[in-house]
Design a protein around this motif. Sequence first.
Motif, PDB file in Angstrom:
ATOM      1  N   MET A  91       0.838  -1.186   0.000  1.00 52.93           N
ATOM      2  CA  MET A  91       0.000   0.000   0.000  1.00 52.93           C
ATOM      3  C   MET A  91       0.877   1.240   0.000  1.00 52.93           C
ATOM      4  O   MET A  91       1.911   1.273   0.653  1.00 52.93           O
ATOM      5  CB  MET A  91      -0.872   0.040   1.245  1.00 52.93           C
ATOM      6  N   ARG A  92       0.441   2.207  -0.719  1.00 46.76           N
ATOM      7  CA  ARG A  92       1.111   3.505  -0.750  1.00 46.76           C
ATOM      8  C   ARG A  92       0.124   4.569  -0.318  1.00 46.76           C
ATOM      9  O   ARG A  92      -1.085   4.400  -0.452  1.00 46.76           O
ATOM     10  CB  ARG A  92       1.570   3.828  -2.166  1.00 46.76           C
ATOM     11  N   LEU A  93       0.652   5.657   0.164  1.00 46.03           N
ATOM     12  CA  LEU A  93      -0.167   6.811   0.502  1.00 46.03           C
ATOM     13  C   LEU A  93      -0.044   7.830  -0.615  1.00 46.03           C
ATOM     14  O   LEU A  93       1.050   8.083  -1.116  1.00 46.03           O
ATOM     15  CB  LEU A  93       0.283   7.422   1.824  1.00 46.03           C
ATOM     16  N   TYR A  94      -1.169   8.421  -0.988  1.00 46.63           N
ATOM     17  CA  TYR A  94      -1.203   9.449  -2.026  1.00 46.63           C
ATOM     18  C   TYR A  94      -1.859  10.690  -1.452  1.00 46.63           C
ATOM     19  O   TYR A  94      -2.940  10.612  -0.861  1.00 46.63           O
ATOM     20  CB  TYR A  94      -2.024   8.985  -3.238  1.00 46.63           C
ATOM     21  N   SER A  95      -1.207  11.832  -1.603  1.00 47.38           N
ATOM     22  CA  SER A  95      -1.846  13.086  -1.229  1.00 47.38           C
ATOM     23  C   SER A  95      -2.597  13.606  -2.449  1.00 47.38           C
ATOM     24  O   SER A  95      -2.156  13.431  -3.585  1.00 47.38           O
ATOM     25  CB  SER A  95      -0.830  14.103  -0.720  1.00 47.38           C
ATOM     26  N   THR A  96      -3.739  14.202  -2.218  1.00 51.53           N
ATOM     27  CA  THR A  96      -4.572  14.692  -3.308  1.00 51.53           C
ATOM     28  C   THR A  96      -4.550  16.212  -3.321  1.00 51.53           C
ATOM     29  O   THR A  96      -4.471  16.848  -2.270  1.00 51.53           O
ATOM     30  CB  THR A  96      -6.013  14.191  -3.157  1.00 51.53           C
ATOM     31  N   HIS A  97      -4.610  16.767  -4.516  1.00 52.31           N
ATOM     32  CA  HIS A  97      -4.580  18.221  -4.680  1.00 52.31           C
ATOM     33  C   HIS A  97      -5.614  18.602  -5.724  1.00 52.31           C
ATOM     34  O   HIS A  97      -5.694  17.981  -6.783  1.00 52.31           O
ATOM     35  CB  HIS A  97      -3.187  18.682  -5.118  1.00 52.31           C
ATOM     36  N   PHE A  98      -6.388  19.632  -5.404  1.00 52.80           N
ATOM     37  CA  PHE A  98      -7.466  20.073  -6.273  1.00 52.80           C
ATOM     38  C   PHE A  98      -7.141  21.436  -6.848  1.00 52.80           C
ATOM     39  O   PHE A  98      -6.609  22.304  -6.154  1.00 52.80           O
ATOM     40  CB  PHE A  98      -8.783  20.139  -5.498  1.00 52.80           C
ATOM     41  N   GLY A  99      -7.474  21.618  -8.121  1.00 53.01           N
ATOM     42  CA  GLY A  99      -7.216  22.877  -8.806  1.00 53.01           C
ATOM     43  C   GLY A  99      -8.054  23.999  -8.237  1.00 53.01           C
ATOM     44  O   GLY A  99      -9.072  23.775  -7.571  1.00 53.01           O
ATOM     45  N   PRO A 100      -7.626  25.238  -8.482  1.00 54.93           N
ATOM     46  CA  PRO A 100      -8.385  26.377  -7.967  1.00 54.93           C
ATOM     47  C   PRO A 100      -9.758  26.452  -8.620  1.00 54.93           C
ATOM     48  O   PRO A 100      -9.926  26.143  -9.801  1.00 54.93           O
ATOM     49  CB  PRO A 100      -7.517  27.581  -8.335  1.00 54.93           C
ATOM     50  N   ALA A 101     -10.746  26.818  -7.830  1.00 55.37           N
ATOM     51  CA  ALA A 101     -12.111  26.966  -8.348  1.00 55.37           C
ATOM     52  C   ALA A 101     -12.188  28.277  -9.121  1.00 55.37           C
ATOM     53  O   ALA A 101     -12.257  29.354  -8.544  1.00 55.37           O
ATOM     54  CB  ALA A 101     -13.113  26.946  -7.209  1.00 55.37           C
ATOM     55  N   ASP A 102     -12.120  28.172 -10.419  1.00 57.96           N
ATOM     56  CA  ASP A 102     -12.124  29.344 -11.282  1.00 57.96           C
ATOM     57  C   ASP A 102     -13.111  29.093 -12.405  1.00 57.96           C
ATOM     58  O   ASP A 102     -13.071  28.045 -13.054  1.00 57.96           O
ATOM     59  CB  ASP A 102     -10.712  29.577 -11.835  1.00 57.96           C
TER      60      ASP A 102
END
Length: 130
Positions: A1-12
């Motif tokens: 198992m690996r850990l993944y951090s998630t990132h979301f684009g700016p709400a534009d």
Amino acid sequence: MRLYSTHFGPADASRPEQPPMLVPEGFSWWGLLIGWLVLLRPGSWLVAMLAGIATLLIGMLSQRLEAAWVLLPGLHLAVALFANDWRRWEFGLAGMTPGPIVAASDRDTALLRLLDLRPDLLGRAPAALS
């Protein structure tokens, strides 16, 4: 198992909806093997350029000073240790917001688990429990 951090684009409103970016946590074996080239993935252009310039400077320095070539494995080790952290830092500069950390065996499974955690990303509300 690996850990993944998630990132979301700016709400534009002017940009179309982007899928979340997943960054694996931990050591990068590809960074140890190929160095700064591993940073050429989407979202890491600034850090890749800086590490590439550092590689060129080490190459020019090694022409004048014979022992300078030992700096190159050190740079590869630094990239292997910090490549994913540098990617997250650059995502922050681009205005992306961090999301939850997801544990999965690969990137596709991590995306499915993220969609299970955040069904609003699919554009629909979670089903009510009966």
